[in-house]
Scaffold this motif. Structure first.
Motif, short mmCIF file in Angstrom:
data_model
loop_
_atom_site.label_atom_id
_atom_site.label_comp_id
_atom_site.label_asym_id
_atom_site.label_seq_id
_atom_site.Cartn_x
_atom_site.Cartn_y
_atom_site.Cartn_z
N ILE A 37 0.83 -1.20 0.00
CA ILE A 37 0.00 0.00 0.00
C ILE A 37 0.87 1.25 0.00
O ILE A 37 0.56 2.24 -0.65
CB ILE A 37 -0.94 -0.01 1.23
N TRP A 38 1.99 1.21 0.73
CA TRP A 38 2.84 2.39 0.80
C TRP A 38 3.79 2.50 -0.38
O TRP A 38 4.38 3.55 -0.60
CB TRP A 38 3.62 2.41 2.12
N ALA A 39 3.97 1.41 -1.14
CA ALA A 39 4.93 1.43 -2.24
C ALA A 39 4.44 2.22 -3.45
O ALA A 39 5.22 2.54 -4.34
CB ALA A 39 5.28 0.00 -2.66
N CYS A 40 3.16 2.52 -3.51
CA CYS A 40 2.59 3.19 -4.69
C CYS A 40 3.01 4.64 -4.77
O CYS A 40 2.97 5.36 -3.76
CB CYS A 40 1.07 3.09 -4.60
N THR A 41 3.41 5.11 -5.96
CA THR A 41 3.76 6.52 -6.12
C THR A 41 2.61 7.32 -6.71
O THR A 41 2.78 8.49 -7.05
CB THR A 41 4.98 6.69 -7.05
N THR A 42 1.45 6.71 -6.84
CA THR A 42 0.25 7.33 -7.42
C THR A 42 0.48 7.88 -8.82
O THR A 42 -0.15 8.84 -9.23
CB THR A 42 -0.33 8.45 -6.52
N ASN A 77 4.21 23.16 6.29
CA ASN A 77 5.02 22.68 5.17
C ASN A 77 5.68 21.39 5.61
O ASN A 77 5.91 21.18 6.81
CB ASN A 77 6.08 23.72 4.75
N PRO A 78 5.97 20.49 4.68
CA PRO A 78 6.50 19.18 5.10
C PRO A 78 8.02 19.15 5.28
O PRO A 78 8.58 18.10 5.59
CB PRO A 78 6.10 18.25 3.94
N HIS A 88 6.32 9.98 -1.75
CA HIS A 88 7.60 9.28 -1.69
C HIS A 88 8.80 10.19 -1.53
O HIS A 88 9.89 9.74 -1.20
CB HIS A 88 7.77 8.36 -2.90
N MET A 89 8.60 11.49 -1.75
CA MET A 89 9.69 12.43 -1.50
C MET A 89 10.13 12.34 -0.04
O MET A 89 11.24 12.69 0.31
CB MET A 89 9.15 13.83 -1.80
N TRP A 90 9.23 11.90 0.82
CA TRP A 90 9.51 11.84 2.25
C TRP A 90 9.63 10.42 2.78
O TRP A 90 9.67 10.19 3.97
CB TRP A 90 8.41 12.60 3.02
N MET A 91 9.66 9.45 1.85
CA MET A 91 9.76 8.07 2.30
C MET A 91 11.07 7.45 1.85
O MET A 91 11.60 7.82 0.80
CB MET A 91 8.59 7.25 1.74
N ALA A 92 11.55 6.48 2.61
CA ALA A 92 12.77 5.77 2.23
C ALA A 92 12.40 4.66 1.27
O ALA A 92 11.39 4.01 1.42
CB ALA A 92 13.43 5.19 3.47
N GLU A 93 13.24 4.46 0.24
CA GLU A 93 13.01 3.37 -0.72
C GLU A 93 13.86 2.21 -0.22
O GLU A 93 15.08 2.24 -0.34
CB GLU A 93 13.47 3.82 -2.11
N CYS A 106 8.83 19.71 -13.05
CA CYS A 106 8.35 19.37 -11.72
C CYS A 106 9.52 19.37 -10.75
O CYS A 106 10.55 18.77 -11.05
CB CYS A 106 7.69 17.99 -11.74
N PRO A 107 9.39 20.02 -9.59
CA PRO A 107 10.51 20.05 -8.64
C PRO A 107 10.90 18.66 -8.13
O PRO A 107 12.08 18.38 -7.96
CB PRO A 107 10.00 20.92 -7.49
N PHE A 108 9.91 17.79 -7.92
CA PHE A 108 10.26 16.44 -7.46
C PHE A 108 11.05 15.72 -8.54
O PHE A 108 12.08 15.11 -8.26
CB PHE A 108 9.00 15.63 -7.16
N CYS A 109 10.57 15.78 -9.79
CA CYS A 109 11.28 15.12 -10.89
C CYS A 109 12.71 15.64 -10.98
O CYS A 109 13.65 14.85 -11.13
CB CYS A 109 10.58 15.36 -12.22
#
Lengths: 289, 648
Positions: B327-332, B380-381, B582-587, B613-616
């Motif tokens: 469930i948490w692995a999805c990047t939507t 803000n995160p 996922h920007m805030w999750m560990a892979e 995109c800033p994340f990209c």
């Protein structure tokens, strides 16, 4: 089993802090207040004890101005059974001993088996309040607790105390007791949304000093034993860059660089048991009184 | 009389079989718990068109041509043969029954013959594919093979009956070539008595097989035959699917901890899934070795829905059918939804499951407690003081939008551009471009809050609504009419999700769209950049909002060189790995998505990959560093590229 958790609101460390005018306190504009993270560890330990002991109750207690209520509601959202807010105009500019006096008075009135609080606060960090409360309540205390294992009959606890460099000390402690909680294996839980909703409208008990049987003159900045004289932003000291002797081996030089250089320690170095050293230090301090 | 048994017996068999079928269907529909269908009747035109294109046109299936053709033949065969099947059932009541208009019509009879043959061929090739070729997205499935066998037998009984009828009536029909071929064989080997027997038996076989097929499909993934068209009809109106609104004040339960707690439309998705695996085949999490497969998620949820809650084979939770780590692995990223032939929305289920975990249990990967805490205390995160957002105003002298100072365009900076050093450079470049184009713009500064995207993707709807409402109030107070943002996540949320909370009376543009407009209006004089460009389509700009052309128009105006396209581009673009929180999750498991993507981009031969995109940008630059491709491939935002190309 009645558990009392003392919580304090602290300044969130990411907000830059500056002195107020006059500089005997910090400027509270723009400050973001959060529950002391060590107190959240204490809350977590309390919740885990209650999971084991069905009849246990958790009372969260805090003192200070109106904003403190937010932290208490957070404790309710985490699962505290009740929350008490000690609110009084005289509570201002208090030192740790005065804080401990008020808390101990309230806790004694509530009755308790176990008091849990953070080992230190993330802003002032004196680590004084827990031990003072224990002394005033005349019960056992263990500080910097990383792990609590309560006996099945709830009359004692085997606790692990954090020492330096990962060492742990195991201590058997009879209840009632005050334990100050430090970082351990437990991570504070996250409040669920239904719990937050409930906590937002729950009742928070309010006590003032009169109800605790304390006179304003007994507490308050005038009678404080420790007074803040001045708050200022420290200026960084110019750092001397240490260059190790090139005649030493590479290993020696690396060791010297990593330890920041070798410096002569000045002054007496006392050794012995805790009570012996404490006695000697008090003797030394008396010279300055 | 070919029935061989009393007519009443035939009626009884029909009643029982159809009764069981309808009863089973009814219990499945009850499991859906359909409620509040008002929204489903809007945009009827678009919905009907979707049914035409995706059901009858089989559009998404042809993206994978070979199996697409096979399935289309079987589907169209079913549609055509539906009529002759009805006729066959009708003959059980009255031997002479024939359909009005179609019965006996030469063209109809010919089409039936032809399609039945095509179905037989397609079924044989499909069986071969499943048993021998074994493509990885198809699990070896007993029900699939049973269904193929059933279909084959239904067709066989159809032909046998047809041939026997032709032989018995001594007809020669050029409109029934297959029937005729079989019939001549019958004529050679069988006498009239045997032919009557064969006629009756094959008729009965046909009836029983069709009834059996109907029953079987309600107990297998072939339920999609009944569920897919309604599902496509219902999915069609959402051009940009967004998570469902949550009324925090009124509701007591949030999200889904079990399949039965999903919205009825999500549950219909579970019944529509054909286990084809097209979603899994392109899922970045699956391809990089994470425990997520959108297909297994759907199947697991369906299993949970059908097994009930306790009596015989029920269970207390999703453990065993759905993996929490999945469930948490999805990047939507939405690649699964883009490909699904029955229009399932997998991301919707992930969001509901995450809401169930975060809001009802406080259970999520531990590294998320910091961004959540930061969102709650500082809006803000990034755990950085919110006043830092004023840097654009204080250092770059950008006007501050306020109640007294309204502007034409509000630049919604976004948290990453406000706090991350690398992306601050992108924002500074964008500001320079806006000044060169003489745009009347301003920023909110410290009044800006996080758009709320990370909170919402991670299930923290409470924090999302907190920050979103504050932004909406600020926009209203400051008379905001037009918003431009350089972040597709902010763009998506402000444009598509804020209306749920009362926002939305303003136009929202992504900076690639705005830059394209400025360039087309001649507001910017650009020189030629001599480099080979490619563009990495961000998931939230491309797939989620179908903006593919405008970034390319911007690039085309920067260079004379032809732009390269990475193999997986546009709607097939491969996720950088930064979305869905996922920007805030560990892979922690498998390969890293950003490294996979930069290697793919590099292999395509580009020197510069433009991003929007800033994340990209952050993920690709990290990927380049980790794979030591930094000297060979450079990643830059469109704003930076336009800024560097501006000529006075």
């Amino acid at each position: 089993m009645k558990i009392v958790v003392c919580v304090k609101q602290v300044v969130d460390s990411i907000v830059p802090v500056k002195a107020a005018v006059p500089p005997t306190a910090i400027d509270e504009d723009d400050i973001v207040w959060v529950v002391n993270p060590y107190d959240l560890l204490a809350m977590e330990d309390a919740l885990r004890i209650r999971e084991r002991f069905e009849n246990a109750t958790i009372t969260a207690i805090s003192m200070g101005p109106r904003r403190v209520e937010k932290g208490l509601r957070r404790c309710l959202a985490l699962g505290a059974d009740e929350a008490i807010h000690i609110l009084d105009d005289a509570i201002e500019g208090l030192d740790s001993f005065a804080t401990a006096t008020i808390l101990a008075g309230a806790i004694a009135k509530l009755g308790f088996d176990l008091v849990l609080c953070g080992a230190r606060s993330a802003d002032a960090g004196t680590s004084n309040v827990g031990p003072c409360v224990a002394e005033l309540l005349n019960v056992a205390q263990v500080t910097s607790v990383a792990k609590i294992a309560l006996a099945a009959d709830g009359k004692s606890a085997l606790v692990e105390r954090r020492l330096e460099r990962g060492d742990r000390e195991a201590i058997q402690c009879p209840l009632p007791a005050v334990l100050t909680i430090d970082v351990g294996a437990n991570e504070p839980r996250y409040p669920t949304l239904p719990a937050r909703k409930g906590a937002a409208t729950a009742e928070v008990g309010v006590l003032d000093l009169r109800l605790l049987g304390l006179q304003p003159g007994q507490i308050g900045s005038d009678s404080a034993r420790v007074k803040v004289k001045n708050i200022s932003t420290p200026r960084p000291k110019a750092r001397k860059i240490f260059t190790p002797d090139s005649s030493l081996s590479a290993e020696e030089r690396i060791r010297l660089l990593m330890s920041g250089g070798v410096m002569e320690k000045k002054g007496d170095f006392l050794e012995g048991t805790a009570s012996k050293v404490a006695a000697e230090v008090s003797e030394q301090l008396k010279k300055y009184l | 009389m070919f029935l061989l048994i009393p007519k009443e017996a035939y009626y009884l068999i029909l009643v029982v079989a159809l009764g069981l079928f309808i009863h089973r269907l009814y219990s499945l529909v009850r499991l859906l718990g359909v409620a509040d269908t008002r929204a489903e009747w809007r945009s009827i035109g678009r919905r009907l068109r979707a049914v035409l294109v995706y059901v009858f046109g089989q559009k998404r299936l042809f993206q994978d041509p070979y199996p697409g053709v096979l399935h289309a033949l079987i589907f169209w065969g079913f549609v055509v043969l539906l009529f002759s099947t009805v006729e066959a059932f009708g003959k059980g009541f009255d031997e002479t029954f024939s359909l009005p208009l179609l019965g006996g019509n030469a063209a109809f009879v010919f089409l039936s013959d032809l399609f039945a043959l095509l179905v037989v061929v397609a079924v044989c090739l499909s069986a071969y594919r499943r048993l021998v070729s074994r493509p990885s997205r198809l699990s070896l499935s007993a029900t699939a093979l049973i269904i193929l066998a059933l279909i084959f037998l239904v067709m066989a009984s159809f032909f046998t009956n047809e041939a026997a009828q032709l032989s018995l009536s001594k007809t020669s029909s050029w409109w029934q070539p297959v029937g005729m071929a079989l019939s001549s064989g019958f004529n050679a080997w069988l006498d009239a008595g045997s032919l009557s027997g064969i006629f009756a038996l094959s008729w009965w076989a046909h009836i029983v097989l069709v009834l059996g097929f109907l029953a079987f499909l309600t107990y297998s993934k072939h339920l999609h035959i009944l569920a897919a068209a309604p599902n496509i009809f219902l999915s069609a109106a959402e051009t940009h699917p967004v998570p469902r609104a949550l009324d925090i004040a009124r509701q007591d339960r949030f999200g889904a901890s079990r399949a039965r707690e999903l919205h009825w439309k999500d549950k219909l998705d579970l019944f529509s899934c054909t286990e084809c695996g097209r979603c899994e085949e392109r899922c970045p999490a699956y391809l990089s070795g994470k425990p997520l497969s959108p297909k297994q998620l759907t199947i697991g949820l369906r299993k949970d829905l059908l097994r009930g809650n306790g009596r015989r084979n029920g269970a207390a939770s999703l453990a065993g059918v759905v993996d929490e780590e999945a469930i948490w692995a999805c990047t939507t990223c939405g690649q699964c939804q883009e490909r699904c032939p029955v229009s399932n929305k997998h991301v919707s289920k992930i969001t509901e499951l995450r809401r169930g975990l975060t809001l009802m249990k406080g259970r999520f990967p531990s590294e998320l407690s910091r961004p959540f805490q930061s969102l709650e205390n500082h809006a803000n995160p990034w755990s950085i003081w919110h006043k830092t957002r004023d840097w654009l105003i204080e250092e770059n002298r950008v006007p501050r939008v306020s109640e007294e100072n309204h502007v034409d365009v509000l630049v919604f900076v976004g948290c990453t551009a406000a706090f991350d050093d690398r992306i601050k450079k992108v924002m500074a470049a964008f500001v320079r471009v806006l000044r060169a184009a003489k745009v009347d713009f301003g920023v909110l500064g410290a009044e800006e809050r996080c758009c709320g995207d990370p909170a919402r993707r991670l299930g923290e709807e409470f924090l999302f609504q907190e920050v979103a409402r504050q932004n909406i109030v600020a926009f209203k107070r400051m008379g905001v009419r037009r918003i431009v943002t350089a972040c597709p996540h902010c763009f998506h949320v402000l444009k598509n999700e804020y209306p749920q909370l009362g926002g939305g009376e303003y136009e929202v543009l992504h900076h690639s769209q705005f830059l394209a407009q400025l360039i087309q209006a001649g507001k910017l004089k650009l020189g030629d950049i001599q480099r080979n460009f490619t563009f990495h389509d961000p998931c939230y700009l491309g797939r989620h909002n179908t903006v593919y052309d405008q970034p390319r128009q911007v690039i085309a105006s920067l260079t004379q060189n032809e732009m390269l396209e990475v193999p997986r581009s546009r709607s097939l673009s491969f996720c950088c790995g930064g979305g869905g929180g996922h920007m805030w999750m560990a892979e922690r498991t498998g390969k890293r998505l950003n490294q996979m993507r930069v290697q793919e981009i590099h292999a395509a031969g580009a020197e510069t990959v433009a991003t929007a995109c800033p994340f990209c940008l952050i993920m690709l630059e990290d990927g380049l560093a980790a794979t030591q491709l930094e000297r060979k491939l450079v990643a830059q935002d469109l704003a930076e590229l336009v800024d560097s190309a501006i000529r006075e």
